[in-house]
Design a protein around this motif. Structure first.
Motif, PDB file in Angstrom:
ATOM      1  N   LEU A  48      45.162  39.582  41.195  1.00 18.08           N
ATOM      2  CA  LEU A  48      44.661  38.249  40.864  1.00 18.08           C
ATOM      3  C   LEU A  48      43.188  38.134  41.225  1.00 18.08           C
ATOM      4  CD1 LEU A  48      45.563  35.401  39.893  1.00 18.08           C
ATOM      5  CD2 LEU A  48      46.004  34.854  42.291  1.00 18.08           C
ATOM      6  N   ALA A  49      42.389  37.636  40.274  1.00 21.56           N
ATOM      7  CA  ALA A  49      40.957  37.440  40.512  1.00 21.56           C
ATOM      8  C   ALA A  49      40.531  36.096  39.952  1.00 21.56           C
ATOM      9  CB  ALA A  49      40.142  38.559  39.862  1.00 21.56           C
ATOM     10  N   GLY A  50      39.717  35.371  40.728  1.00 18.77           N
ATOM     11  CA  GLY A  50      39.238  34.069  40.267  1.00 18.77           C
ATOM     12  C   GLY A  50      37.821  33.821  40.719  1.00 18.77           C
ATOM     13  N   LEU A  51      37.030  33.222  39.844  1.00 20.56           N
ATOM     14  CA  LEU A  51      35.641  32.887  40.150  1.00 20.56           C
ATOM     15  C   LEU A  51      35.502  31.377  40.286  1.00 20.56           C
ATOM     16  CD1 LEU A  51      32.446  34.416  38.627  1.00 20.56           C
ATOM     17  CD2 LEU A  51      32.680  31.937  38.722  1.00 20.56           C
ATOM     18  N   SER A  52      34.878  30.943  41.365  1.00 22.18           N
ATOM     19  CA  SER A  52      34.606  29.530  41.624  1.00 22.18           C
ATOM     20  C   SER A  52      35.913  28.726  41.605  1.00 22.18           C
ATOM     21  CB  SER A  52      33.590  29.001  40.620  1.00 22.18           C
ATOM     22  OG  SER A  52      33.094  27.741  41.018  1.00 22.18           O
ATOM     23  N   MET A  53      36.113  27.816  40.664  1.00 19.32           N
ATOM     24  CA  MET A  53      37.389  27.104  40.572  1.00 19.32           C
ATOM     25  C   MET A  53      38.544  28.080  40.483  1.00 19.32           C
ATOM     26  SD  MET A  53      38.766  24.482  37.639  1.00 19.32           S
ATOM     27  CE  MET A  53      40.405  23.782  37.783  1.00 19.32           C
ATOM     28  N   GLY A  54      38.313  29.206  39.812  1.00 18.21           N
ATOM     29  CA  GLY A  54      39.356  30.225  39.722  1.00 18.21           C
ATOM     30  C   GLY A  54      39.794  30.716  41.086  1.00 18.21           C
ATOM     31  N   GLY A  55      38.858  30.764  42.034  1.00 13.69           N
ATOM     32  CA  GLY A  55      39.208  31.130  43.398  1.00 13.69           C
ATOM     33  C   GLY A  55      40.081  30.083  44.062  1.00 13.69           C
ATOM     34  N   TYR A  56      39.814  28.805  43.791  1.00 10.45           N
ATOM     35  CA  TYR A  56      40.645  27.736  44.350  1.00 10.45           C
ATOM     36  C   TYR A  56      42.091  27.865  43.838  1.00 10.45           C
ATOM     37  CZ  TYR A  56      35.910  25.708  44.574  1.00 10.45           C
ATOM     38  OH  TYR A  56      34.559  25.495  44.746  1.00 10.45           O
ATOM     39  N   VAL A  57      42.198  28.160  42.542  1.00 14.69           N
ATOM     40  CA  VAL A  57      43.528  28.339  41.953  1.00 14.69           C
ATOM     41  C   VAL A  57      44.217  29.561  42.555  1.00 14.69           C
ATOM     42  CG1 VAL A  57      44.815  28.744  39.823  1.00 14.69           C
ATOM     43  CG2 VAL A  57      42.819  27.224  39.794  1.00 14.69           C
ATOM     44  N   ARG A 105      47.065  42.278  45.044  1.00 16.19           N
ATOM     45  CA  ARG A 105      45.680  42.379  45.496  1.00 16.19           C
ATOM     46  C   ARG A 105      44.922  41.164  44.993  1.00 16.19           C
ATOM     47  NH1 ARG A 105      44.040  47.790  44.727  1.00 16.19           N
ATOM     48  NH2 ARG A 105      46.229  48.365  44.596  1.00 16.19           N
ATOM     49  N   LEU A 106      43.835  40.820  45.685  1.00 18.50           N
ATOM     50  CA  LEU A 106      43.151  39.551  45.443  1.00 18.50           C
ATOM     51  C   LEU A 106      41.642  39.763  45.390  1.00 18.50           C
ATOM     52  CD1 LEU A 106      43.253  36.344  45.450  1.00 18.50           C
ATOM     53  CD2 LEU A 106      43.007  36.536  47.942  1.00 18.50           C
ATOM     54  N   ALA A 107      40.995  39.130  44.419  1.00 21.06           N
ATOM     55  CA  ALA A 107      39.528  39.116  44.353  1.00 21.06           C
ATOM     56  C   ALA A 107      39.058  37.672  44.229  1.00 21.06           C
ATOM     57  CB  ALA A 107      39.018  39.937  43.168  1.00 21.06           C
ATOM     58  N   LEU A 108      38.167  37.283  45.127  1.00 17.91           N
ATOM     59  CA  LEU A 108      37.605  35.934  45.142  1.00 17.91           C
ATOM     60  C   LEU A 108      36.115  36.050  44.869  1.00 17.91           C
ATOM     61  CD1 LEU A 108      39.448  34.635  48.328  1.00 17.91           C
ATOM     62  CD2 LEU A 108      40.045  34.147  45.945  1.00 17.91           C
ATOM     63  N   LEU A 109      35.671  35.521  43.741  1.00 19.06           N
ATOM     64  CA  LEU A 109      34.286  35.665  43.305  1.00 19.06           C
ATOM     65  C   LEU A 109      33.574  34.319  43.354  1.00 19.06           C
ATOM     66  CD1 LEU A 109      36.236  37.684  41.521  1.00 19.06           C
ATOM     67  CD2 LEU A 109      34.102  38.210  40.352  1.00 19.06           C
ATOM     68  N   ASP A 110      32.442  34.282  44.048  1.00 16.46           N
ATOM     69  CA  ASP A 110      31.580  33.088  44.035  1.00 16.46           C
ATOM     70  C   ASP A 110      32.409  31.815  44.231  1.00 16.46           C
ATOM     71  OD1 ASP A 110      28.849  34.308  43.234  1.00 16.46           O
ATOM     72  OD2 ASP A 110      30.247  35.160  41.777  1.00 16.46           O
ATOM     73  N   GLY A 161      27.103  36.342  44.308  1.00 20.41           N
ATOM     74  CA  GLY A 161      25.736  36.599  43.891  1.00 20.41           C
ATOM     75  C   GLY A 161      24.778  36.339  45.030  1.00 20.41           C
ATOM     76  N   GLU A 162      23.770  37.174  45.149  1.00 20.42           N
ATOM     77  CA  GLU A 162      22.847  37.045  46.283  1.00 20.42           C
ATOM     78  C   GLU A 162      22.116  35.708  46.286  1.00 20.42           C
ATOM     79  OE1 GLU A 162      19.594  39.762  46.260  1.00 20.42           O
ATOM     80  OE2 GLU A 162      18.907  39.185  44.256  1.00 20.42           O
ATOM     81  N   SER A 163      21.982  35.068  45.114  1.00 22.00           N
ATOM     82  CA  SER A 163      21.293  33.786  45.014  1.00 22.00           C
ATOM     83  C   SER A 163      22.229  32.675  44.549  1.00 22.00           C
ATOM     84  CB  SER A 163      20.103  33.898  44.054  1.00 22.00           C
ATOM     85  OG  SER A 163      19.131  34.782  44.566  1.00 22.00           O
ATOM     86  N   ASP A 164      23.510  32.796  44.898  1.00 29.41           N
ATOM     87  CA  ASP A 164      24.469  31.754  44.538  1.00 29.41           C
ATOM     88  C   ASP A 164      24.120  30.481  45.312  1.00 29.41           C
ATOM     89  OD1 ASP A 164      26.682  30.085  44.176  1.00 29.41           O
ATOM     90  OD2 ASP A 164      28.076  31.759  44.116  1.00 29.41           O
ATOM     91  N   ALA A 165      23.709  29.446  44.595  1.00 28.48           N
ATOM     92  CA  ALA A 165      23.298  28.194  45.228  1.00 28.48           C
ATOM     93  C   ALA A 165      24.479  27.255  45.475  1.00 28.48           C
ATOM     94  CB  ALA A 165      22.263  27.487  44.353  1.00 28.48           C
ATOM     95  N   ILE A 166      25.629  27.535  44.884  1.00 30.18           N
ATOM     96  CA  ILE A 166      26.788  26.652  44.992  1.00 30.18           C
ATOM     97  C   ILE A 166      27.727  27.128  46.096  1.00 30.18           C
ATOM     98  CG2 ILE A 166      28.795  25.727  43.767  1.00 30.18           C
ATOM     99  CD1 ILE A 166      27.136  25.934  41.183  1.00 30.18           C
ATOM    100  N   THR A 167      28.046  28.403  46.103  1.00 29.88           N
ATOM    101  CA  THR A 167      28.860  29.010  47.177  1.00 29.88           C
ATOM    102  C   THR A 167      28.087  30.220  47.688  1.00 29.88           C
ATOM    103  OG1 THR A 167      30.102  30.236  45.490  1.00 29.88           O
ATOM    104  CG2 THR A 167      31.075  28.195  46.295  1.00 29.88           C
TER     105      THR A 167
END
Length: 232
Positions: free
Chosen positions: A59-68, A82-87, A180-186
């Motif tokens: 399972l992998a989720g980005l931003s809101m996808g990570g919340y889910v 296995r789990l991937a949490l992106l940004d 991301g190295e410049s992620d301004a949100i997370t």
């Protein structure tokens, strides 16, 4: 290689968010993209995903996808291999973030989706990509495809999300944290804290990327996802 990978897009994103990764990782592997547009709560979105999923999956989720993804772990921890949490973040919204979401919801209700796109775009990507018209058009097209009604449902679901920080130490599967190295949100500081809370976690900070790392640096993100999927 037969393991199923389920990808969960972010807020106002479609499967296009993962297009480079789907193309690169699909050989010999089933890849599914969760539908997070029909329900107005994270528990309902996660339940829909689990109904459509095989018994076991990555399972992998980005931003809101990570919340889910974290809600999926609450509902069916034994099914995620296995789990991937992106940004993303395990923390709930701050009061400031809640106010910002209410403002964006009001714009969507008033039919000003294009104004929302213009408002959020600068915070979504690395400073070097803010003039990237192709990338901006892709992000705008995804938001238009999701549409105002689904966007509002997604925002409401995000605003009601619980604090997932207490969940992190219980995660005992191969876990990848990407930011991301410049992620301004997370920002990377949040990603580092999350990685420290999960025993089997690895952290990958993506140079030249902001909040949309899968589209900004597709080859780098694909490579770390490949290594994660191959990790024993």
């Amino acid at each position: 290689m037969s393991e199923t990978l389920i990808l969960i897009p972010g807020l106002a994103n479609t499967p296009r968010l993962y297009k480079p990764q789907i193309e690169a990782l699909s050989g010999g592997r089933t890849i599914l993209v969760a539908d997070h547009t029909k329900d107005d709560s994270l528990p309902a979105i996660a339940a829909r995903l689990l109904r459509d999923a095989p018994e076991y999956f990555a399972l992998a989720g980005l931003s809101m996808g990570g919340y889910v993804a974290m809600e999926v772990l609450r509902q069916a921890p034994g099914r995620v291999e296995r789990l991937a949490l992106l940004d993303t973040t395990a923390r709930p919204d701050t009061p400031e973030a809640q106010r910002d979401r209410e403002r964006l919801i009001a714009l969507a209700q008033a039919g000003h989706l294009e104004h929302i796109i213009e408002t959020v775009w600068p915070r979504l990507v690395h400073p070097d990509h803010q003039s990237n018209e192709v990338l901006e058009a892709a992000v705008a097209d995804m938001m238009r495809e999701v549409g105002a009604e689904a966007y509002i449902r997604q925002q409401r679901a995000i605003m009601a999300r619980p604090d997932s920080w207490p969940l992190l130490p219980s995660i005992e599967i191969p876990t990848l944290i990407v930011v991301g190295e410049s992620d301004a949100i997370t920002p990377p500081s949040i990603a580092r804290e999350m990685a420290e809370m999960i025993e089997w976690a690895s952290l990958s900070v993506i140079p030249g990327a902001g909040h949309l790392s899968t589209l900004e640096q597709p080859e780098r993100v694909t490579e770390v996802l490949k290594l994660w999927l191959e990790r024993p």
